[in-house]
Design a protein around this motif. Structure first.
Motif, mmCIF file in Angstrom:
data_model
loop_
_atom_site.group_PDB
_atom_site.id
_atom_site.type_symbol
_atom_site.label_atom_id
_atom_site.label_comp_id
_atom_site.label_asym_id
_atom_site.label_seq_id
_atom_site.Cartn_x
_atom_site.Cartn_y
_atom_site.Cartn_z
ATOM 1 N N THR A 44 16.744 43.169 -86.077
ATOM 2 C CA THR A 44 16.226 44.127 -87.029
ATOM 3 C C THR A 44 14.660 44.536 -86.457
ATOM 4 O OG1 THR A 44 15.474 43.788 -89.488
ATOM 5 C CG2 THR A 44 14.967 41.769 -88.113
ATOM 6 N N ASN A 45 14.014 44.939 -87.472
ATOM 7 C CA ASN A 45 12.575 45.621 -86.923
ATOM 8 C C ASN A 45 11.416 44.910 -87.743
ATOM 9 O OD1 ASN A 45 11.803 46.946 -89.440
ATOM 10 N ND2 ASN A 45 13.102 48.837 -88.807
ATOM 11 N N PRO A 46 10.315 44.985 -87.191
ATOM 12 C CA PRO A 46 9.011 44.299 -87.905
ATOM 13 C C PRO A 46 8.795 44.594 -89.485
ATOM 14 C CG PRO A 46 8.576 45.194 -85.890
ATOM 15 C CD PRO A 46 9.953 46.002 -85.970
ATOM 16 N N HIS A 49 11.582 42.455 -90.887
ATOM 17 C CA HIS A 49 11.367 41.207 -91.010
ATOM 18 C C HIS A 49 10.484 40.773 -91.926
ATOM 19 C CE1 HIS A 49 10.093 37.536 -88.380
ATOM 20 N NE2 HIS A 49 11.099 37.444 -88.770
ATOM 21 N N LYS A 50 9.435 41.402 -92.155
ATOM 22 C CA LYS A 50 8.137 40.947 -92.992
ATOM 23 C C LYS A 50 8.707 40.893 -94.631
ATOM 24 C CE LYS A 50 3.499 42.472 -93.854
ATOM 25 N NZ LYS A 50 2.507 43.517 -93.853
ATOM 26 N N LEU A 51 9.573 41.757 -94.831
ATOM 27 C CA LEU A 51 10.050 41.893 -96.243
ATOM 28 C C LEU A 51 11.144 40.837 -96.381
ATOM 29 C CD1 LEU A 51 10.510 45.799 -96.674
ATOM 30 C CD2 LEU A 51 8.983 44.257 -98.100
ATOM 31 N N ILE A 56 17.093 36.551 -94.424
ATOM 32 C CA ILE A 56 17.781 36.529 -93.288
ATOM 33 C C ILE A 56 17.896 35.025 -93.025
ATOM 34 C CG2 ILE A 56 17.790 36.935 -90.846
ATOM 35 C CD1 ILE A 56 16.100 39.500 -91.368
ATOM 36 N N LYS A 57 17.121 34.198 -92.881
ATOM 37 C CA LYS A 57 17.232 32.827 -92.628
ATOM 38 C C LYS A 57 18.267 31.853 -93.511
ATOM 39 C CE LYS A 57 12.806 31.432 -90.936
ATOM 40 N NZ LYS A 57 11.244 31.017 -91.659
ATOM 41 N N ASP A 58 18.425 32.428 -94.827
ATOM 42 C CA ASP A 58 19.236 31.955 -95.760
ATOM 43 C C ASP A 58 20.448 32.125 -95.454
ATOM 44 O OD1 ASP A 58 17.710 30.480 -97.383
ATOM 45 O OD2 ASP A 58 18.002 31.837 -99.198
ATOM 46 N N ILE A 59 20.976 33.659 -94.897
ATOM 47 C CA ILE A 59 22.388 34.009 -94.936
ATOM 48 C C ILE A 59 22.712 33.317 -93.617
ATOM 49 C CG2 ILE A 59 23.561 36.131 -94.115
ATOM 50 C CD1 ILE A 59 21.256 37.833 -95.033
ATOM 51 N N THR A 175 13.292 47.993 -102.171
ATOM 52 C CA THR A 175 12.037 48.100 -101.331
ATOM 53 C C THR A 175 11.797 49.502 -100.423
ATOM 54 O OG1 THR A 175 13.117 46.659 -99.553
ATOM 55 C CG2 THR A 175 11.619 45.710 -101.353
ATOM 56 N N LEU A 176 13.102 50.387 -100.512
ATOM 57 C CA LEU A 176 13.085 51.403 -99.618
ATOM 58 C C LEU A 176 12.003 52.434 -100.308
ATOM 59 C CD1 LEU A 176 16.551 52.703 -98.961
ATOM 60 C CD2 LEU A 176 14.974 52.167 -97.325
#
Ligand code: NAD
Ligand code: GLY
Length: 368
Positions: A44-46, A49-51, A56-59, A175-176
């Protein structure tokens, strides 16, 4: 929760596109059932990752024994050999020689890079697509075209390598930035012109809902486009039967514009193909392939979504030279996808230079 599934039928490489709000919550059980491997590498990208760090951890919490997040730059710069080799080195160091798999969490840039990494690491490891832009959900995450760019042109080093699943969660589109939503809508307009008069009308009638990020409306278009792309890819996975080429409507002149401005942010991909679609429609009119009414409908829809229909600040010679390097040239003859009516296109070869130049020139803003 409303979840829709679209299957991409490709013999032993068949997979599902799962579409809906909060699909990522259900994703965990889907991923577990696929038994992709022990160790997950999430690319992914920063910005993302921030958002979405917690998402991601949950998945991956319950479907991999270990998970490593790999951050790459946020822009087309990530699709380079330099980034690719760095990534491969770090993956090799992390690889515990159990089964490893890769997840792309991002837009088309991350999807193309992560897919290509998965295609070449150990001659291929499983990967999944979690597209987070509208463009990636309707197009780039589906179909297995993966690549990095070379200095001379985009996507020149790549492969066909299919993901094991595509998880298109429309809630992440919230968030886009607005410009990225329009970027994706350009590809949606492409699908409508090439295959789907119903979708074309839906776009004409639902602009405010779509630009206002109404989730039901977004879900409808992601589903509709995924169905079209899945069918096209299933009939011509390797783009050598003259079917998949229709997905390139607007892309020949669009790519030339992107290349002529050095892939800067002046025109993003969707904006460039928006101009490319209008230019191709005008070529079709010049060749007597489309009625003026339909050509005008295409141009009006593109303008209605705030996408550009004119080329500003670029010289004809720059665009024309870039066009001559297009990958779609066959035996030195050009090959363009031209609309014949809303929902139908024709692949035309050997269009004269005069027509190509005239169609581009008509789009140029004087003094630009
Ligand atoms: P992108 O991947 O650069 O994403 C656009 C921007 O949106 C980035 O800054 C990204 O960080 C940000 N972003 C992504 N998801 C977000 C979210 N949910 N919230 C907030 N910000 C978010 O651009 P793109 O338009 O998705 O993809 C363009 C790339 O796709 C190009 O490299 C193009 O060549 C490739 N592409 C590939 C195919 C294919 O079939 N493989 C098809 C079309 C395009
Ligand atoms: N985006 C073009 C293709 O997948 O063929």
């Amino acid at each position: 929760m409303s979840v829709k599934k679209v299957r991409v039928f490709l013999k032993d490489r068949t997979y599902d596109i799962v579409i809906g709000r909060r699909v990522l919550k259900e994703g965990r059980s889907l991923l577990r059932s696929l038994a992709l491997g022990h160790d997950a590498i999430v690319i992914t990208n920063p910005t993302l990752h921030k958002l979405y760090k917690e998402t991601i951890k949950d998945i991956f919490r319950n479907c991999a024994s270990s998970m490593r997040i790999e951050l790459v730059p946020d822009s087309e710069r990530a699709k380079s050999f330099q980034v690719l080799t760095g990534l491969l080195d770090r993956i090799a160091k992390f690889d515990k020689n159990r089964r490893i798999f890769i997840a792309a969490f991002g837009g088309g840039v991350i999807g193309d890079l992560a897919g290509f990494t998965a295609a070449i690491y150990k001659r291929g490891v499983p990967y999944i697509q979690i597209p987070t832009t509208l463009l990636a959900q309707v197009d780039s995450a589906i179909g297995g075209k993966v690549a990095v760019d070379l200095p001379i042109a985009k996507n020149l080093a790549g492969a066909f390598y299919q993901p094991r699943i595509v998880l298109s969660d429309t809630s992440v589109l919230g968030t886009l930035p607005d410009r990225q939503i329009r970027n994706g809508l350009a590809e949606v307009i492409k699908y409508a012109v090439i295959k789907d008069p119903w979708l074309f009308q839906f776009l004409e009638n639902n602009r405010d809902r779509l630009l206002g990020l109404d989730e039901a409306a977004l879900e409808s278009i992601v589903y509709r486009c995924s169905v079209i792309k899945a069918k096209v890819v299933a009939s011509d996975e390797f783009d050598n039967k003259g079917v998949r080429v229709i997905l390139n409507y607007g892309h020949t002149i669009g790519h030339a514009i992107e290349s002529a401005c050095g892939y800067s942010t002046r025109y993003n991909h969707g904006e460039a193909i928006a101009v490319g679609m209008v230019t191709a429609a005008r070529m079709a009119l010049m060749l007597g392939l489309i009625k003026r009414h339909d050509e005008l409908r295409i141009e009006s829809l593109i303008r209605y979504y705030g996408l550009p229909t004119l080329i500003k600040g670029l010289k004809l010679s720059l665009i024309y030279n870039a066009y001559l390097h297009d990958k779609k040239f066959i035996r030195a003859k050009n090959r363009l996808v031209l609309p014949t009516k809303i929902g139908s296109v024709k692949v035309v070869e050997g269009i004269s230079d005069a027509i190509v130049k005239r169609a581009i020139t008509e789009r140029m803003v004087r003094g630009g």
